[in-house]
Design a protein around this motif. Structure first.
Motif, PDB file in Angstrom:
ATOM      1  N   THR A   1      41.888 -13.807 -12.468  1.00  0.00           N
ATOM      2  CA  THR A   1      41.163 -14.735 -13.486  1.00  0.00           C
ATOM      3  C   THR A   1      42.782 -15.106 -13.843  1.00  0.00           C
ATOM      4  O   THR A   1      41.973 -16.683 -15.103  1.00  0.00           O
ATOM      5  N   GLU A   2      43.616 -14.732 -14.104  1.00  0.00           N
ATOM      6  CA  GLU A   2      44.712 -15.354 -14.522  1.00  0.00           C
ATOM      7  C   GLU A   2      45.489 -16.996 -13.343  1.00  0.00           C
ATOM      8  O   GLU A   2      45.405 -17.711 -14.012  1.00  0.00           O
ATOM      9  N   THR A   3      45.132 -16.006 -12.641  1.00  0.00           N
ATOM     10  CA  THR A   3      45.371 -17.263 -11.724  1.00  0.00           C
ATOM     11  C   THR A   3      44.666 -18.058 -10.757  1.00  0.00           C
ATOM     12  O   THR A   3      45.301 -18.799 -10.149  1.00  0.00           O
ATOM     13  N   LYS A   4      43.439 -17.444 -11.077  1.00  0.00           N
ATOM     14  CA  LYS A   4      42.293 -18.109 -10.685  1.00  0.00           C
ATOM     15  C   LYS A   4      41.971 -18.251  -9.156  1.00  0.00           C
ATOM     16  O   LYS A   4      41.693 -19.360  -8.660  1.00  0.00           O
ATOM     17  N   THR A   5      42.458 -16.842  -8.692  1.00  0.00           N
ATOM     18  CA  THR A   5      42.665 -17.304  -6.863  1.00  0.00           C
ATOM     19  C   THR A   5      42.058 -16.191  -6.933  1.00  0.00           C
ATOM     20  O   THR A   5      40.926 -15.223  -7.370  1.00  0.00           O
ATOM     21  N   ALA A   6      40.767 -16.250  -5.111  1.00  0.00           N
ATOM     22  CA  ALA A   6      39.713 -15.761  -4.951  1.00  0.00           C
ATOM     23  C   ALA A   6      40.468 -15.306  -3.506  1.00  0.00           C
ATOM     24  O   ALA A   6      40.669 -16.132  -2.757  1.00  0.00           O
ATOM     25  N   ASN A   7      39.503 -13.754  -3.241  1.00  0.00           N
ATOM     26  CA  ASN A   7      39.683 -13.657  -1.742  1.00  0.00           C
ATOM     27  C   ASN A   7      38.392 -13.096  -1.021  1.00  0.00           C
ATOM     28  O   ASN A   7      38.469 -11.980  -1.766  1.00  0.00           O
ATOM     29  N   SER A   8      37.633 -12.872  -0.107  1.00  0.00           N
ATOM     30  CA  SER A   8      36.431 -12.416   0.039  1.00  0.00           C
ATOM     31  C   SER A   8      36.513 -12.246   2.354  1.00  0.00           C
ATOM     32  O   SER A   8      36.674 -13.395   2.535  1.00  0.00           O
ATOM     33  N   SER A   9      36.383 -11.554   2.425  1.00  0.00           N
ATOM     34  CA  SER A   9      36.148 -11.381   4.392  1.00  0.00           C
ATOM     35  C   SER A   9      34.565 -12.344   4.787  1.00  0.00           C
ATOM     36  O   SER A   9      34.875 -12.106   5.536  1.00  0.00           O
ATOM     37  N   ASN A  10      34.547 -12.489   3.078  1.00  0.00           N
ATOM     38  CA  ASN A  10      33.192 -13.009   3.476  1.00  0.00           C
ATOM     39  C   ASN A  10      32.650 -14.753   3.231  1.00  0.00           C
ATOM     40  O   ASN A  10      33.370 -15.210   1.652  1.00  0.00           O
TER      41      ASN A  10
END
Length: 422
Positions: free
Chosen positions: A140-149
């Motif tokens: 939530t600090e770098t506002k990055t997200a990842n998922s295999s979906n």
């Protein structure tokens, strides 16, 4: 069941430490002490030694905090006070429904937000090759997200920072999140953290109220075999009618009765001594009452499985009884429950007949840094400690570390010489 637990910047722990409960199969001894699985071989029990104030209870508090986050409960815990950071990190690798998962989070105790979290499925093929699928990750600090979906990846950053994803997003819309939620909540609910100093017999009472149930019968047998003078044990709803029992305030304090109304059930616990039924709270020893309080948890966890953490297992309990409880979990008949406990009972330091080396752990402090390490790091080549070594003498002489060196007599000498502080 728990394979690994990691702690960083939490209470006394500043640098990251890891409790590793994965068995080293290069050691052939005591295979009955292991639950075998293609996705991880788990130690059934682990003992935690160390001087006071070196992190044993804090380790259990870290597990308590991890469990609270998964079950959407308040995180009223503090970080290490000397690092200058308000953020602590907790993580675990565990088995659930024959699958190996890993989940960690970072929590800011000042802003009350979750800074980072990641949930992964880890698997091993028949050749031992590892593969890892990240179900979700966010920062939530770098506002990055990842998922295999891809669909889940799009909405991760839209969720609240005040809670973890499984508690903020509708898991029903995302199969990966649903699997993560079921695994994390199921794992959290399989954990119990107990303190022998404050444990009350409510779990045992709940089970004894169904006297014909298999669990109630197991509890009675466990209690009878733990105290040579008890012929029977039960919850008797009519006891107070047969034996009027009054307690003044001093007796209430002495018996550690915290809540008079809730203690009515405790007053109905009955132990039979040489044919006579008596109120357990009045006539049984402190050690017997602690076994009564613990019995319900032992029976429930050995039956249903899960992780039972106990602070100061040996508190008020005879050393042979502590040993018998450990043996119960190490038994080949147990294939679903773990017990991780802190203790000062050096008689349990036994790798000849009770423990594998990796089942014994130590906490220690050097200046401002707290360490967590297993007996298995003392190899036979470097330390001379083999699987048939006597540990007691080595421990009391400080060869394993994790040993206090009190010189309390100096206090009396200073007082006698007039050196005490005014």
């Amino acid at each position: 069941m728990l394979l690994k637990f990691n702690i960083k910047n939490f209470q006394v722990f500043n640098s990251e430490v890891e409790l590793n409960l994965e068995a080293d199969l290069r050691t052939k001894k005591f295979r009955s002490n292991i639950v075998m699985s293609a996705q991880g071989n788990i130690l059934k029990a682990a003992a935690l030694y160390g001087p006071n104030n070196t992190g044993k209870t804090c380790l259990l508090n870290a597990v308590r905090a991890y469990r609270a986050a998964l079950l959407n409960k308040p995180l009223d815990f503090y970080p290490n006070l000397f690092t200058g950071s308000d953020v602590f990190k907790l993580g675990a690798v565990f088995l659930w429904n024959q699958k190996r998962y890993e989940y960690f989070f970072q929590y800011d105790t000042k802003s009350k937000i979750f800074i980072e979290e990641e949930f992964s499925h880890i698997s091993f093929d028949r050749h031992g090759n590892e593969s890892k699928e990240v179900f979700f990750h966010r920062n939530t600090e770098t506002k990055t997200a990842n998922s295999s979906n891809d669909k889940l990846k799009e909405v991760i950053n839209l969720s609240s920072k005040d809670n973890i994803l499984i508690n903020t997003l509708d898991a029903a819309e995302f199969p990966l999140l649903q699997e993560a939620k079921e695994a994390l909540k199921g794992f959290a609910e399989s954990i119990a953290i107990l303190s022998m100093q404050s444990l009350q017999p409510y779990k045992t009472i709940e089970m004894l109220k169904e006297p014909e149930s298999p669990e109630a019968k197991q509890i009675v047998e466990l209690i009878k075999k733990s105290d040579l003078d008890i012929d029977d044990f039960k919850y008797d709803g009519k006891l107070l009618e047969a034996i009027p029992l009054k307690m003044d305030d001093e007796t209430v304090r002495a018996k550690n009765i915290q809540n008079k109304e809730k203690s009515i059930d405790i007053l109905k616990l009955t132990s039979t001594h040489r044919g006579k039924e008596l109120p357990s709270i009045v006539f049984d020893s402190l050690g017997t009452k602690k076994i009564v309080s613990l019995a319900g948890y032992l029976v429930e966890w050995l039956n249903k499985g899960g992780c039972l953490f106990i602070d100061e297992l040996d508190s008020g309990i005879h050393f042979k009884l502590s040993r018998a409880i450990v043996s119960l979990f190490n038994s080949s008949l147990n294939d679903r429950a773990q017990m991780i406990f802190s203790t000062h009972d050096a008689s349990l330091l036994d790798i000849k007949t009770l423990f594998r080396k990796e089942q014994i752990w130590f906490t220690d402090r050097v200046e401002d840094k707290v360490y967590l390490y297993p007996l298995s790091c003392f190899t036979a080549e470097k330390s001379g400690i083999r699987t048939d070594s006597e540990l007691y003498e080595r421990y009391v002489k400080g060869f394993l570390g994790a040993l206090p060196d009190p010189s309390l007599i100096d206090v009396l000498i200073d007082i006698k010489n007039g050196k005490r502080d005014e």
